[in-house]
Write a protein that holds these residues in place. Sequence first.
Motif, mmCIF file in Angstrom:
data_model
loop_
_atom_site.group_PDB
_atom_site.id
_atom_site.type_symbol
_atom_site.label_atom_id
_atom_site.label_comp_id
_atom_site.label_asym_id
_atom_site.label_seq_id
_atom_site.Cartn_x
_atom_site.Cartn_y
_atom_site.Cartn_z
ATOM 1 N N LEU A 7 46.048 45.024 52.783
ATOM 2 C CA LEU A 7 46.810 45.398 51.591
ATOM 3 C C LEU A 7 47.503 44.207 50.945
ATOM 4 C CD1 LEU A 7 48.375 48.764 52.742
ATOM 5 C CD2 LEU A 7 46.467 48.413 51.179
ATOM 6 N N LEU A 8 47.608 43.104 51.667
ATOM 7 C CA LEU A 8 48.231 41.915 51.106
ATOM 8 C C LEU A 8 47.240 41.059 50.308
ATOM 9 C CD1 LEU A 8 50.411 40.863 54.165
ATOM 10 C CD2 LEU A 8 51.139 42.090 52.108
ATOM 11 N N GLU A 9 45.969 41.391 50.368
ATOM 12 C CA GLU A 9 44.960 40.622 49.635
ATOM 13 C C GLU A 9 44.899 41.074 48.174
ATOM 14 O OE1 GLU A 9 41.180 40.841 51.566
ATOM 15 O OE2 GLU A 9 42.020 40.273 53.516
ATOM 16 N N PRO A 10 44.949 40.132 47.244
ATOM 17 C CA PRO A 10 44.922 40.491 45.814
ATOM 18 C C PRO A 10 43.625 41.171 45.386
ATOM 19 C CG PRO A 10 45.563 38.194 46.118
ATOM 20 C CD PRO A 10 45.156 38.712 47.445
ATOM 21 N N THR A 11 42.516 40.865 46.039
ATOM 22 C CA THR A 11 41.248 41.472 45.628
ATOM 23 C C THR A 11 41.229 42.977 45.866
ATOM 24 O OG1 THR A 11 40.288 40.907 47.777
ATOM 25 C CG2 THR A 11 39.892 39.366 45.973
ATOM 26 N N VAL A 12 41.954 43.436 46.877
ATOM 27 C CA VAL A 12 42.028 44.874 47.140
ATOM 28 C C VAL A 12 42.725 45.571 45.978
ATOM 29 C CG1 VAL A 12 43.040 46.623 48.659
ATOM 30 C CG2 VAL A 12 41.972 44.595 49.631
ATOM 31 N N TRP A 13 43.818 44.994 45.513
ATOM 32 C CA TRP A 13 44.564 45.576 44.399
ATOM 33 C C TRP A 13 43.794 45.450 43.090
ATOM 34 C CZ3 TRP A 13 48.285 48.775 45.506
ATOM 35 C CH2 TRP A 13 48.904 48.671 46.749
ATOM 36 N N LEU A 14 43.040 44.377 42.928
ATOM 37 C CA LEU A 14 42.212 44.212 41.735
ATOM 38 C C LEU A 14 41.117 45.271 41.704
ATOM 39 C CD1 LEU A 14 41.601 42.517 39.224
ATOM 40 C CD2 LEU A 14 40.136 41.100 40.656
ATOM 41 N N ASP A 15 40.505 45.532 42.845
ATOM 42 C CA ASP A 15 39.488 46.587 42.913
ATOM 43 C C ASP A 15 40.087 47.959 42.623
ATOM 44 O OD1 ASP A 15 37.555 44.725 43.522
ATOM 45 O OD2 ASP A 15 37.622 45.100 45.689
ATOM 46 N N ALA A 16 41.287 48.202 43.112
ATOM 47 C CA ALA A 16 41.951 49.482 42.854
ATOM 48 C C ALA A 16 42.275 49.634 41.366
ATOM 49 C CB ALA A 16 43.225 49.590 43.685
ATOM 50 N N ALA A 17 42.765 48.570 40.739
ATOM 51 C CA ALA A 17 43.069 48.618 39.307
ATOM 52 C C ALA A 17 41.803 48.820 38.484
ATOM 53 C CB ALA A 17 43.775 47.336 38.881
ATOM 54 N N THR A 18 40.711 48.193 38.889
ATOM 55 C CA THR A 18 39.440 48.379 38.196
ATOM 56 C C THR A 18 38.998 49.835 38.264
ATOM 57 O OG1 THR A 18 38.809 46.123 38.755
ATOM 58 C CG2 THR A 18 37.043 47.608 38.109
ATOM 59 N N GLN A 19 39.181 50.457 39.421
ATOM 60 C CA GLN A 19 38.814 51.863 39.567
ATOM 61 C C GLN A 19 39.667 52.745 38.667
ATOM 62 O OE1 GLN A 19 36.227 53.073 41.200
ATOM 63 N NE2 GLN A 19 36.748 55.079 40.422
ATOM 64 N N VAL A 20 40.942 52.423 38.525
ATOM 65 C CA VAL A 20 41.816 53.201 37.645
ATOM 66 C C VAL A 20 41.342 53.097 36.204
ATOM 67 C CG1 VAL A 20 44.153 53.310 36.699
ATOM 68 C CG2 VAL A 20 43.820 53.109 39.148
ATOM 69 N N PHE A 21 40.958 51.900 35.767
ATOM 70 C CA PHE A 21 40.482 51.742 34.394
ATOM 71 C C PHE A 21 39.171 52.496 34.176
ATOM 72 C CE2 PHE A 21 43.353 48.014 34.292
ATOM 73 C CZ PHE A 21 44.118 48.435 33.215
ATOM 74 N N TYR A 22 38.280 52.509 35.172
ATOM 75 C CA TYR A 22 37.060 53.307 35.053
ATOM 76 C C TYR A 22 37.405 54.789 34.930
ATOM 77 C CZ TYR A 22 33.964 49.415 36.256
ATOM 78 O OH TYR A 22 33.277 48.251 36.265
ATOM 79 N N SER A 23 38.374 55.227 35.692
ATOM 80 C CA SER A 23 38.785 56.623 35.647
ATOM 81 C C SER A 23 39.351 56.986 34.275
ATOM 82 C CB SER A 23 39.825 56.878 36.737
ATOM 83 O OG SER A 23 40.271 58.202 36.687
ATOM 84 N N PHE A 24 40.173 56.114 33.716
ATOM 85 C CA PHE A 24 40.708 56.378 32.379
ATOM 86 C C PHE A 24 39.606 56.317 31.334
ATOM 87 C CE2 PHE A 24 45.116 55.136 33.858
ATOM 88 C CZ PHE A 24 45.579 56.427 33.793
ATOM 89 N N GLY A 25 38.580 55.530 31.573
ATOM 90 C CA GLY A 25 37.448 55.488 30.647
ATOM 91 C C GLY A 25 36.739 56.830 30.580
#
Length: 84
Positions: A7-25
Amino acid sequence: MFQVEKLLEPTVWLDAATQVFYSFGLAFGSLIAFGSYNQPKNNCVRDVVLVSIANACTAIYASVVIFSILGFKAMTNVEKCIHG
């Protein structure tokens, strides 16, 4: 067993944010439908906020359910996976 330090890795949070944007799409289609069929004096800002909140709540609920099921399956099958 659990890798909480991931959870401390930035790529995990970047992947989660990308999924949120796909969901809003995906929710954007309902916003287009609202724009097409609503009256001209309709409160569009309220509709956008409500659809976005409903989409976010649905995504959070679905992720809790899916990851609970996957976590349970992983915990019950961990010995089979480790020992082949």
